[in-house]
Design an enzyme around this catalytic site. Sequence first.
Site, PDB file in Angstrom:
ATOM      1  N   LYS A 148       0.858  -1.183   0.000  1.00  0.00           N
ATOM      2  CA  LYS A 148       0.000   0.000   0.000  1.00  0.00           C
ATOM      3  C   LYS A 148       0.901   1.241   0.000  1.00  0.00           C
ATOM      4  O   LYS A 148       2.045   1.120   0.424  1.00  0.00           O
ATOM      5  CB  LYS A 148      -0.925  -0.026   1.201  1.00  0.00           C
ATOM      6  N   HIS A 178      -1.720  -6.063   5.292  1.00  0.00           N
ATOM      7  CA  HIS A 178      -1.258  -6.934   6.366  1.00  0.00           C
ATOM      8  C   HIS A 178      -2.348  -7.218   7.395  1.00  0.00           C
ATOM      9  O   HIS A 178      -2.232  -8.167   8.160  1.00  0.00           O
ATOM     10  CB  HIS A 178       0.021  -6.396   7.015  1.00  0.00           C
ATOM     11  N   LYS A 182      -3.455 -11.168   9.760  1.00  0.00           N
ATOM     12  CA  LYS A 182      -3.517 -11.352  11.212  1.00  0.00           C
ATOM     13  C   LYS A 182      -4.301 -12.617  11.558  1.00  0.00           C
ATOM     14  O   LYS A 182      -5.323 -12.913  10.959  1.00  0.00           O
ATOM     15  CB  LYS A 182      -4.179 -10.134  11.874  1.00  0.00           C
ATOM     16  N   GLU A 216      -4.811   4.135  17.008  1.00  0.00           N
ATOM     17  CA  GLU A 216      -3.362   4.145  17.206  1.00  0.00           C
ATOM     18  C   GLU A 216      -3.023   5.205  18.247  1.00  0.00           C
ATOM     19  O   GLU A 216      -3.731   6.205  18.369  1.00  0.00           O
ATOM     20  CB  GLU A 216      -2.648   4.494  15.900  1.00  0.00           C
ATOM     21  N   ASP A 235      -5.471   6.415   4.083  1.00  0.00           N
ATOM     22  CA  ASP A 235      -4.425   5.594   4.686  1.00  0.00           C
ATOM     23  C   ASP A 235      -4.985   4.350   5.377  1.00  0.00           C
ATOM     24  O   ASP A 235      -4.319   3.318   5.417  1.00  0.00           O
ATOM     25  CB  ASP A 235      -3.627   6.443   5.696  1.00  0.00           C
ATOM     26  N   HIS A 240      -7.620  -1.031   5.041  1.00  0.00           N
ATOM     27  CA  HIS A 240      -7.718  -1.944   6.183  1.00  0.00           C
ATOM     28  C   HIS A 240      -9.146  -2.076   6.727  1.00  0.00           C
ATOM     29  O   HIS A 240      -9.649  -3.177   6.911  1.00  0.00           O
ATOM     30  CB  HIS A 240      -6.797  -1.493   7.316  1.00  0.00           C
ATOM     31  N   LYS A 331      -5.262   8.588  14.818  1.00  0.00           N
ATOM     32  CA  LYS A 331      -3.932   8.621  15.423  1.00  0.00           C
ATOM     33  C   LYS A 331      -3.995   9.391  16.737  1.00  0.00           C
ATOM     34  O   LYS A 331      -4.881  10.203  16.944  1.00  0.00           O
ATOM     35  CB  LYS A 331      -2.949   9.289  14.468  1.00  0.00           C
TER      36      LYS A 331
END
Length: 483
Positions: A148, A178, A182, A216, A235, A240, A331
């Site tokens: 990505k 990714h 998981k 995050e 992002d 995701h 974030k």
Amino acid sequence: MVSRVIPVDDFDLVIFGGTGDLARRKILPGLYRRFCAGQMPETARVIGAARSDHSTEEFRQMVGDAIREFSKKNECEEEGIGAFLDRLDYVQVDARGEGGWDDLKAKMRDDVIKAYYFSVAPSLFGDLAERLMSHRIADPDARIVVEKPFGRDLESARKLNADLARHFAETQIYRIDHYLGKETVQNLMAVRFGNILFEPLWNSQYVDHIQITVAETVGVGGRGEYYDRAGAMRDMVQNHLMQLLCLIAMEPPSRFNPDAVRDEKLKVIRALEPVDHHHIVRGQYEAKGEEPSFREDVGDPRSRTESFVAMRVMISNWRWAGTPFFLRTGKKLRARTSEIAVVFKDAPHSIFGEEAGRHANVLSIRLQPNEGITLKVTIKEPGPGGMRLIDVPLDMSFAEALGEEAEEITDAYERLIMDVIRGNQTLFMRGDEVEAAWAWTDPIIQGWELRSDVPKTYDAYSSGPEDAAMMLHREGRRWREIR
Ligand code: NAD
């Protein structure tokens, strides 16, 4: 319980961008762990390829340092690191020039699986694909892995897909996300489709709503310039969160194979309703003490990029009509946590009376930290004194349930790289999926641009802007705590 490790076939894996941050932090330490687990055949090799001039010895030194720094466990200690480094080679290549390609070709063996990991900026994907073909380095069975961001809108994603498709078939292209690697994400599919218990309830008749949170604690770090052009929507949400949404909402595929699974995911994306701006909250973190604000972090005092986004998403199909999906990511939030929560409806009638309160079942799937799945169920509070109800978790935390084996839970990157070598695309995004996700995301971002939308501010290390809480509050719902 001892996990079974099935060695893969012999391979040559080339990592373009082998000296970069991602290769040093994730890809190479991940390969080292697979090596320690005995999954890499004796003769398999990893070839770093990047623009800078290094000897193979220098490259090995760099990778050894990276493993010591970024590999959590030293499975096979110094001796093992040495043995792994012996598998490494290095070649200097320029993606945009002709230098180095013949050297790379000379290093590749015949009759082994060849995989090329494009751990470089997406602007180089087309160049790499073209040169791999023009120098006759890639054979028809070769695989390429791309990172990505896969585009920044539908148009650029289409162009990237077309650039790759000129040289490689879709079956050779592995678009990595990714999150799909998981353990718990795959377990979500095992829980849904391996049990009879959940699937009959998995629809708008029984599910009140679903929350997907990826929080995050870090800010934008050294990626300020990139992030200011992207924002949380590009992002995190387009890739995701969208992938998690697909896995939770998709119809049961007829079998667990790449196209069956990806066809079902694609149908979910195509069934997403457009989101109007009343159902989205964007946010930007503010300075806290010595810590800079988002605008200071990205070096633009007027930035309108979001570091947080929360939204209410509806899926137009028979299964989900009427059940909202709430997505949230940001974030510098209170805690680092990724979770999917399926909040079921209340029982249709309470035989225990009003005083027993409301007790909705919740299935929560934690991706990090402490991967695991918990089902909240209602029971009687023990002891005399009448029928009082309490909620208790039926907990399937991997660390407890699986003991030592949980220690060995493979990192997402290493699992996905081994899937590339095995030729299994199930956990990789197909080109049409990525384009469909952008087709849904683009109008939302364009709407912000047209309205010159200014994100709400939020305190660093909080749960995000107040408006996000209000969005659910208005309809009598609440976000789950970020912790
Ligand atoms: P980086 O800047 O640290 O490394 C880039 C690598 O590309 C270096 O090895 C460099 O030598 C090589 N390179 C640059 N120009 C080249 C050229 N012309 N020819 C050959 N090699 C060239 O970048 P990174 O952080 O490792 O990211 C790599 C890719 O992975 C990017 O697409 C990024 O968006 C993506 N990604 C990175 C992360 C991360 O955590 N770093 C996470 C997700 C995705």
